[in-house]
Write an enzyme that holds these catalytic residues in place. Structure first.
Site, PDB file in Angstrom:
ATOM      1  N   HIS A 106       2.046   4.537  -2.856  1.00 33.92           N
ATOM      2  CA  HIS A 106       1.858   5.944  -2.866  1.00 33.92           C
ATOM      3  C   HIS A 106       3.541   6.179  -3.467  1.00 33.92           C
ATOM      4  CE1 HIS A 106      -1.777   6.108  -0.358  1.00 33.92           C
ATOM      5  NE2 HIS A 106      -1.340   5.863   0.434  1.00 33.92           N
ATOM      6  N   HIS A 124       0.554  -1.146  -0.003  1.00 36.64           N
ATOM      7  CA  HIS A 124      -0.228  -0.264   0.161  1.00 36.64           C
ATOM      8  C   HIS A 124       0.845   0.757   0.047  1.00 36.64           C
ATOM      9  CE1 HIS A 124      -4.171   2.481   1.480  1.00 36.64           C
ATOM     10  NE2 HIS A 124      -2.638   2.841   2.145  1.00 36.64           N
ATOM     11  N   GLU A 125       1.599   1.630   1.126  1.00 32.11           N
ATOM     12  CA  GLU A 125       2.472   2.578   1.026  1.00 32.11           C
ATOM     13  C   GLU A 125       3.233   2.875   0.125  1.00 32.11           C
ATOM     14  OE1 GLU A 125       2.116   4.560   3.568  1.00 32.11           O
ATOM     15  OE2 GLU A 125       0.525   3.216   4.589  1.00 32.11           O
TER      16      GLU A 125
HETATM   17 ZN   LIG Z   1      -2.658   5.428   2.025  1.00 33.42          ZN
END
Ligand SMILES: [Zn+2]
Length: 375
Positions: free
Chosen positions: A70, A66-67
């Site tokens: 980003h 998830h990170e």
């Molecule tokens: Zn996030």
């Protein structure tokens, strides 16, 4: 920040904060002695431990994914990424600056929940294939549970409170609609604070109702979000004053000057020893040509003071040492940081208007903080 480096993934540095061990322990403990035994009763203890470790690894890999998403989208938008830190409340991707446009912000924030949903889809697909292929029940339960956790992660992150992804998406939409990043951040951080208080209230409700662990956990998360929202707002206020503030607001106007032709000996006797200033703007035929400080003079052997002129001891007023009165404070601070005499001259059409020291900037920031509206 306490912690250690874990390694690099796709060119992004991954760090682990010491607080992460708390959540790692809690997750291992709740997986092996709560979650998995409840879903698959009657298995040997060693199997639950294996399920717990496997589940925890999958869960943290999901968080990292998830990170990373980003970080990768941010980097593609030209924003330098310092790395990812795993800590007690999950992960954070550290970027060196904010998105330049609402569209970039929308994509950088939106990719996180999308990635979590994709991970859920992959794990769900594996679970489906495995169920048909007769994989062991223990493995299927782990896949199913971590898939569900990823869906929960996506949904939680979509809540519209800054600094959650949903809050950033919300901010990008308001930014796009109003054209004002400041207003958008105000709205998003306010809704972030509202969300945080709702989580705290819900946590207290759960704790009072007997679910102490979940309740306390929610209160902690709410408290963390509240602090993060307040900090984001404060940072924006600072950034605003730095961008809108100008050199003229921070400078000491009409500083005292010394002539360039003066000897260093006279400078010491008539100026440094008689007055309270530790630096002077230097003028030559009425034009500002440099800055001389007591530290510079101290570095010169005293026997050369009578013959040396101030113009040979000073720091000359090159472009690096000069700012315009309208120059914004970010540029001023950048020049101050590089100035060998920790000062810059403020010139307007070649005329001396003022001088700025680090102390002047501090005083100005203090005034800005005192006058900033409280939110
Ligand atoms: Zn996030």
């Amino acid at each position: 920040v306490g912690g250690f480096r874990l390694g690099r993934v796709l060119g992004v540095e991954v760090r682990v904060d010491y607080s992460w061990f708390i959540i790692c322990f809690l997750i291992l403990w709740s997986f092996t002695s709560g979650v998995f035994p409840a879903r698959a009763p009657g298995l040997p203890r060693a199997i639950y431990v294996a399920m717990g470790i496997g589940g925890a690894i999958l869960f943290f890999a999901s968080l990292l994914g998830h990170e990373l998403s980003h970080a990768i989208v941010a980097r593609r938008k030209g924003i330098p990424v310092e790395g990812i830190t795993l800590f007690i409340f999950g992960g954070i991707a550290h970027t060196r600056s904010e998105a330049q446009t609402p569209g970039d912000e929308f994509q950088i924030a939106g990719i996180g929940p999308v990635t979590s949903l994709l991970i859920a889809l992959v794990l769900g697909g594996l679970w489906y294939a495995g169920a048909n292929a007769g994989w062991p029940a223990a493995l299927l339960i782990v896949l199913e549970y971590i898939a569900a956790l990823n869906v929960a992660l996506a949904v939680f992150n979509l809540l519209p409170g800054f600094p959650l992804d949903g809050g950033r998406i919300f901010r990008s939409l308001v930014w796009k609609a109003t054209g004002s990043l400041t207003r958008a951040t105000k709205w998003a951080t306010r809704s972030g604070q509202g969300l945080a208080y709702a989580l705290i209230a819900w946590g207290i409700w759960l704790a009072v109702g007997g679910d102490l662990v979940s309740g306390i956990w929610l209160v902690f998360i709410g408290w963390f979000l509240r602090n993060a929202a307040v900090a984001s707002m404060r940072q924006l206020t600072w950034r605003d004053s730095l961008i809108t503030g100008s050199a003229r607001q921070a400078m000491t106007p009409v500083p005292e000057t010394v002539p360039a032709a003066l000897s260093v000996q006279q400078l010491v006797e008539d100026y440094f020893q008689r007055r309270r200033f530790v630096s002077y703007a230097v003028e030559d035929a009425g034009r500002p040509v440099g800055i001389v400080t007591v530290d510079q003079v101290k570095a010169i052997p005293p026997d050369t003071w009578p013959t040396m002129r101030v113009r040979d001891a000073m720091a000359p007023a090159t472009a690096d040492l000069v700012v315009a009165p309208e120059e914004n404070m970010i540029a001023v601070i950048e020049k101050l940081r590089r100035s060998p005499v920790q000062r810059v001259l403020v010139l307007h059409n070649g005329e001396l208007e003022g001088i700025i020291t680090v102390g002047d900037v501090n005083d100005w920031l203090g005034k800005m903080r005192a006058s900033a509206p409280r939110r």
